[in-house]
Design an enzyme around this catalytic site. Sequence first.
Site, PDB file in Angstrom:
ATOM      1  N   CYS A 186      -5.040  30.566 -12.071  1.00  0.00           N
ATOM      2  CA  CYS A 186      -3.639  30.621 -12.494  1.00  0.00           C
ATOM      3  C   CYS A 186      -3.242  32.044 -12.874  1.00  0.00           C
ATOM      4  O   CYS A 186      -3.928  32.704 -13.638  1.00  0.00           O
ATOM      5  CB  CYS A 186      -3.428  29.684 -13.677  1.00  0.00           C
ATOM      6  SG  CYS A 186      -1.844  29.897 -14.512  1.00  0.00           S
ATOM      7  N   CYS A 211      -2.831  32.412 -16.648  1.00  0.00           N
ATOM      8  CA  CYS A 211      -4.112  32.401 -17.363  1.00  0.00           C
ATOM      9  C   CYS A 211      -4.841  33.723 -17.187  1.00  0.00           C
ATOM     10  O   CYS A 211      -5.463  34.238 -18.118  1.00  0.00           O
ATOM     11  CB  CYS A 211      -4.984  31.250 -16.849  1.00  0.00           C
ATOM     12  SG  CYS A 211      -4.217  29.616 -17.023  1.00  0.00           S
TER      13      CYS A 211
END
Length: 244
Positions: free
Chosen positions: A52, A55
């Site tokens: 991600c 992230c």
Amino acid sequence: MSIAQKTKTSYNDIKDITLVDFLDVGTERSLPAHELWKDQATVVIVIRRPGCQFCREEARIFDAQRHTIENEMASGIKMVCIVHEKEGSDIFQKEFWHGKVYFDQQKDFYKALGNGRLRTGGWEQMVRPSFWGNLIRNKKSGVKGNFIGDGSILGGLLLVHQGDQGIAYEHIEKVWGDIARADRVLEACSRVSGVSLNKENVNQAQLEHQALHDKMQASPLAAGQASSSGEAGGAPSACALPTQ
């Protein structure tokens, strides 16, 4: 006697979670979560998905604070990441985090942050202005991601005291890309360690946070204009959104 502040997340829900140490080790081994902070207070970042883009951005932001947190605080404060899937974790660790990553197969940290249940996202939350702000911030950071794995489960960040003294600070992710503010985490680490922060570090973290928001406001996406592109780093489908 506990010196933990009041938090929504219960220490009893995290202390015995089984984790797996699986990267940069000869043989995988299981360990209870409380082993992480047995000797040192620990920042635990619970991420949605190693691929991600948000992230990865979060990991890079806190990796930049590693020297301050791990070396300048009394006795040092460890920083670790928790993942619920292994796919892409090696790249995440080597390129964005540069620290320990542990596997939470049962997703128990994620459940603890949701008071016993997994918090997942839904596409209808794309109408939230805060989501578009987070997307704009991420695009400005230059951090890109991919679409491999399940990004629907929301995470967060915990600062856990050494031993069994409980949780000192928490940030529970509510919106896709909702990253904990580095200056507030630094201040929490300062309280736990008893070491005064270099004010320049805090001021710089605050300025960077403000700069991100200024960039968000300057972008046409701030008006909620979605990208339909499927390219990594450009599409709003790298992770799912919360339903609450």
